[in-house]
Scaffold this active site. Sequence first.
Site, PDB file in Angstrom:
ATOM      1  N   ASP A 159      43.524  66.618  36.789  1.00 15.58           N
ATOM      2  CA  ASP A 159      43.331  65.282  36.234  1.00 15.58           C
ATOM      3  C   ASP A 159      44.389  64.386  36.900  1.00 15.58           C
ATOM      4  O   ASP A 159      45.364  64.902  37.462  1.00 15.58           O
ATOM      5  CB  ASP A 159      43.540  65.357  34.715  1.00 15.58           C
TER       6      ASP A 159
ATOM      7  N   ASP B 213      45.724  60.681  35.625  1.00 14.00           N
ATOM      8  CA  ASP B 213      46.627  59.964  34.716  1.00 14.00           C
ATOM      9  C   ASP B 213      47.234  60.906  33.677  1.00 14.00           C
ATOM     10  O   ASP B 213      46.520  61.563  32.922  1.00 14.00           O
ATOM     11  CB  ASP B 213      45.873  58.834  33.991  1.00 14.00           C
TER      12      ASP B 213
END
Length: 268
Positions: free
Chosen positions: A54, A56
């Site tokens: 991922d 953020d």
Amino acid sequence: MAIRSHMLPRLLLAAPLPGRLARLSRRTAASMSSAPAPMGHQGPPLSLRGVVFDMDGTLTVPVIDFPAMYREVLGGDAAYAAARAAGGGSVDILHCIESWAPDEQRRAYEVIARFEQEGLDRLQIMPGASELCGFLDTKQIRRGLITRNVKSAVDLFHQRFGMMFSPALSREFRPYKPDPAPLLHICSTWDIPPNEVIMVGDSLKDDVVCGKRAGAFTCLLDETGRYGPHDSLPEDIRPDFTVSSLSEVFSVLEEHFGLAPVASESRI
Ligand SMILES: [Mg+2]
């Protein structure tokens, strides 16, 4: 790099799972059952050929004030509370606005874009990310990225990080996490089965669920302990691993996937 045994007490693993993961659980249970913890593997290591991150809050330090963004998009505290309640305690903002009228949707996207831009202005790379990705490169393990953020954010991240992730799928790729489609797309592009890939992310509802639905290993990055004790997580969304920093991922890779640090390998 030496095995960092001091990190192990914080390295948690799911309850026994079917099939191959059951072996994983047993090994970790053994390694945590006594002190000093036995570090060797029982049996061959699991195979890992790709890591999907991922962005953020995982590769970058979390700077977006999501609650404030949700409040503004949804129109205040009451609407935010209602959306949270409807979502079982969490809000899937992209899903929420999908059915809105075009004008409302455009306004919502403008608000989201403003919060994301503020986040980009303050973008910082997560400690340990460069080292981890460099290590994966030495092992010729592929690196991919899936984010619900926009492509321009991924472009800026690549620029600042100095290493490319490929494929790197942003929210222009539909359907987005927690649907397994983006992860399956990456596996297909790599020609690597999902059970030889691990999804690493800081969101249980997006990253872990996406990884589990795709049939990949899952590693939750829970820096602040916000998800509580690993074993308290519901079985159907419990990740295979929980770590509190990216540095701890090294221990997961070494202990369960037999990926020894380069420094120790070079010793004769
Ligand atoms: Mg995240």
